[in-house]
Motif scaffolding. Structure first.
Motif, PDB file in Angstrom:
ATOM      1  N   LEU A  47       0.828  -1.209   0.000  1.00  0.00           N
ATOM      2  CA  LEU A  47       0.000   0.000   0.000  1.00  0.00           C
ATOM      3  C   LEU A  47       0.863   1.260   0.000  1.00  0.00           C
ATOM      4  CD1 LEU A  47      -2.813  -1.018   2.518  1.00  0.00           C
ATOM      5  CD2 LEU A  47      -3.048  -0.711   0.045  1.00  0.00           C
ATOM      6  N   TRP A  48       1.897   1.270   0.839  1.00  0.00           N
ATOM      7  CA  TRP A  48       2.789   2.431   0.884  1.00  0.00           C
ATOM      8  C   TRP A  48       3.426   2.670  -0.476  1.00  0.00           C
ATOM      9  CZ3 TRP A  48       4.581   6.085   4.467  1.00  0.00           C
ATOM     10  CH2 TRP A  48       5.709   6.817   4.047  1.00  0.00           C
ATOM     11  N   THR A  49       3.927   1.601  -1.076  1.00  0.00           N
ATOM     12  CA  THR A  49       4.585   1.733  -2.372  1.00  0.00           C
ATOM     13  C   THR A  49       3.611   2.220  -3.435  1.00  0.00           C
ATOM     14  OG1 THR A  49       6.084  -0.075  -1.769  1.00  0.00           O
ATOM     15  CG2 THR A  49       5.964   0.515  -4.096  1.00  0.00           C
ATOM     16  N   ALA A  50       2.379   1.730  -3.369  1.00  0.00           N
ATOM     17  CA  ALA A  50       1.374   2.147  -4.346  1.00  0.00           C
ATOM     18  C   ALA A  50       1.158   3.653  -4.297  1.00  0.00           C
ATOM     19  CB  ALA A  50       0.056   1.417  -4.086  1.00  0.00           C
ATOM     20  N   TRP A  51       1.034   4.191  -3.083  1.00  0.00           N
ATOM     21  CA  TRP A  51       0.724   5.614  -2.961  1.00  0.00           C
ATOM     22  C   TRP A  51       1.976   6.492  -3.007  1.00  0.00           C
ATOM     23  CZ3 TRP A  51      -2.760   9.061  -3.732  1.00  0.00           C
ATOM     24  CH2 TRP A  51      -2.604  10.342  -3.189  1.00  0.00           C
ATOM     25  N   ALA A  52       2.891   6.244  -2.076  1.00  0.00           N
ATOM     26  CA  ALA A  52       4.033   7.152  -1.904  1.00  0.00           C
ATOM     27  C   ALA A  52       4.984   7.121  -3.091  1.00  0.00           C
ATOM     28  CB  ALA A  52       4.788   6.807  -0.615  1.00  0.00           C
ATOM     29  N   TYR A  53       5.200   5.933  -3.669  1.00  0.00           N
ATOM     30  CA  TYR A  53       6.146   5.862  -4.782  1.00  0.00           C
ATOM     31  C   TYR A  53       5.453   5.935  -6.157  1.00  0.00           C
ATOM     32  CZ  TYR A  53       9.552   4.224  -8.133  1.00  0.00           C
ATOM     33  OH  TYR A  53      10.365   4.132  -9.235  1.00  0.00           O
ATOM     34  N   LEU A  54       4.527   5.020  -6.408  1.00  0.00           N
ATOM     35  CA  LEU A  54       3.951   4.938  -7.748  1.00  0.00           C
ATOM     36  C   LEU A  54       3.093   6.147  -8.092  1.00  0.00           C
ATOM     37  CD1 LEU A  54       3.014   1.141  -7.838  1.00  0.00           C
ATOM     38  CD2 LEU A  54       4.902   2.281  -9.019  1.00  0.00           C
ATOM     39  N   VAL A  55       2.228   6.552  -7.173  1.00  0.00           N
ATOM     40  CA  VAL A  55       1.328   7.674  -7.461  1.00  0.00           C
ATOM     41  C   VAL A  55       2.016   9.021  -7.283  1.00  0.00           C
ATOM     42  CG1 VAL A  55      -0.800   8.833  -6.756  1.00  0.00           C
ATOM     43  CG2 VAL A  55      -0.736   6.338  -6.909  1.00  0.00           C
ATOM     44  N   GLU A  56       2.724   9.179  -6.165  1.00  0.00           N
ATOM     45  CA  GLU A  56       3.290  10.486  -5.846  1.00  0.00           C
ATOM     46  C   GLU A  56       4.581  10.802  -6.598  1.00  0.00           C
ATOM     47  OE1 GLU A  56       2.102  12.990  -3.526  1.00  0.00           O
ATOM     48  OE2 GLU A  56       0.335  11.822  -4.086  1.00  0.00           O
ATOM     49  N   HIS A  57       5.300   9.769  -7.048  1.00  0.00           N
ATOM     50  CA  HIS A  57       6.592  10.030  -7.702  1.00  0.00           C
ATOM     51  C   HIS A  57       6.682   9.446  -9.111  1.00  0.00           C
ATOM     52  CE1 HIS A  57       7.678  11.045  -3.563  1.00  0.00           C
ATOM     53  NE2 HIS A  57       8.719  11.682  -4.060  1.00  0.00           N
ATOM     54  N   TYR A  58       6.460   8.148  -9.248  1.00  0.00           N
ATOM     55  CA  TYR A  58       6.646   7.512 -10.545  1.00  0.00           C
ATOM     56  C   TYR A  58       5.647   8.030 -11.577  1.00  0.00           C
ATOM     57  CZ  TYR A  58       8.107   3.695 -13.649  1.00  0.00           C
ATOM     58  OH  TYR A  58       8.607   2.954 -14.688  1.00  0.00           O
ATOM     59  N   ASP A  59       4.475   8.395 -11.116  1.00  0.00           N
ATOM     60  CA  ASP A  59       3.441   8.896 -12.028  1.00  0.00           C
ATOM     61  C   ASP A  59       3.862  10.181 -12.727  1.00  0.00           C
ATOM     62  OD1 ASP A  59       0.698   8.652 -13.107  1.00  0.00           O
ATOM     63  OD2 ASP A  59       0.345  10.508 -12.004  1.00  0.00           O
ATOM     64  N   THR A  60       4.818  10.892 -12.151  1.00  0.00           N
ATOM     65  CA  THR A  60       5.267  12.149 -12.773  1.00  0.00           C
ATOM     66  C   THR A  60       6.080  11.914 -14.039  1.00  0.00           C
ATOM     67  OG1 THR A  60       7.276  12.195 -11.411  1.00  0.00           O
ATOM     68  CG2 THR A  60       5.315  13.291 -10.528  1.00  0.00           C
ATOM     69  N   ILE A  61       6.592  10.682 -14.216  1.00  0.00           N
ATOM     70  CA  ILE A  61       7.387  10.393 -15.414  1.00  0.00           C
ATOM     71  C   ILE A  61       6.824   9.237 -16.234  1.00  0.00           C
ATOM     72  CG2 ILE A  61       9.510  11.267 -14.355  1.00  0.00           C
ATOM     73  CD1 ILE A  61      10.375   8.354 -13.983  1.00  0.00           C
ATOM     74  N   ASN A  62       5.824   8.542 -15.701  1.00  0.00           N
ATOM     75  CA  ASN A  62       5.248   7.402 -16.409  1.00  0.00           C
ATOM     76  C   ASN A  62       3.739   7.379 -16.178  1.00  0.00           C
ATOM     77  OD1 ASN A  62       4.480   4.915 -17.467  1.00  0.00           O
ATOM     78  ND2 ASN A  62       6.270   3.839 -16.686  1.00  0.00           N
TER      79      ASN A  62
END
Length: 212
Positions: A47-62
């Protein structure tokens, strides 16, 4: 990106590593709450990875990151369903060599994988940590699933295996020398699970009286 991410969430890395050590401790403490504690920590990492990394960071480039996040949330819910609500995950890590291999894969994800970036030339600030980064969280989960003392939960392995393929393809496209790690680990975990299923079926046929 990982450097910026690690800076943004500090000191969550320390808590994540401590929770990983809690899982190792619980692997040696059989009991009714063992499966629940382990799966809750794993689910929290997904859950943490889904929100903090994928949505909040990775989504900015992918743009696909939000869809990856849905998969991570789904895996977290499946873990909670199987390990907490239904209490169907009985963990016995040292029952056979496959279980011990699962423990080894978990330790690899917890201890070794954060060091790989530095070994291939990336800055240590870009370290990927279990529970807060996708790759070690995925491999740790596959390792734990190999320790389950029953028919392998292949349904719980689908999303982790898909991520192993996606991660390997992404790193290969980037020319990273460690691109092979996730696909090979994923295939290894799948192969061991299939082997366990086939072995259980074979043993089930042994000793049965032949029809006359």
């Amino acid at each position: 990106m990982f450097e910026l991410y690690n800076r943004a969430i500090w000191p969550a890395q320390i808590l994540a590593l401590l929770l990983g050590l809690v899982i190792l401790w619980r692997l040696h403490r059989a009991g009714g709450l063992q499966g629940s504690v382990v799966t809750v920590i794993l689910a929290a990492g997904w859950l943490w990875t889904a929100w903090a990394y994928l949505v909040e960071h990775y989504d900015t480039i992918n743009w696909a990151a939000r869809y990856f996040a849905i998969g991570f949330v789904t895996e977290a819910l499946l873990l909670i369903w199987a390990g907490v609500i239904r209490s169907r995950l009985s963990i016995q890590p040292y029952k056979d060599w496959i279980g011990r291999t699962g423990v080894g894969l978990f330790v690899f994800a917890l201890v070794v994988q954060p060091l790989i970036g530095s070994l291939v030339g990336r800055d240590w600030k870009q370290a990927e940590i279990f529970g807060i980064a996708p790759d070690p969280t995925v491999l740790a989960t596959l390792g734990i699933l190999l320790t389950v003392d029953e028919q392998p939960r292949l349904g719980l392995m689908v999303i982790p295996l898909i991520w192993c393929a996606l991660s390997g393809a992404t790193l290969w496209t980037m020319g990273s020398p460690d691109a092979w790690i996730m696909p090979v680990a994923g295939l290894g975990a799948l192969g061991l699970s299939v082997y366990r299923v086939l072995s259980a079926r074979g043993q089930g046929r042994i000793g049965k009286p032949e029809a006359r």
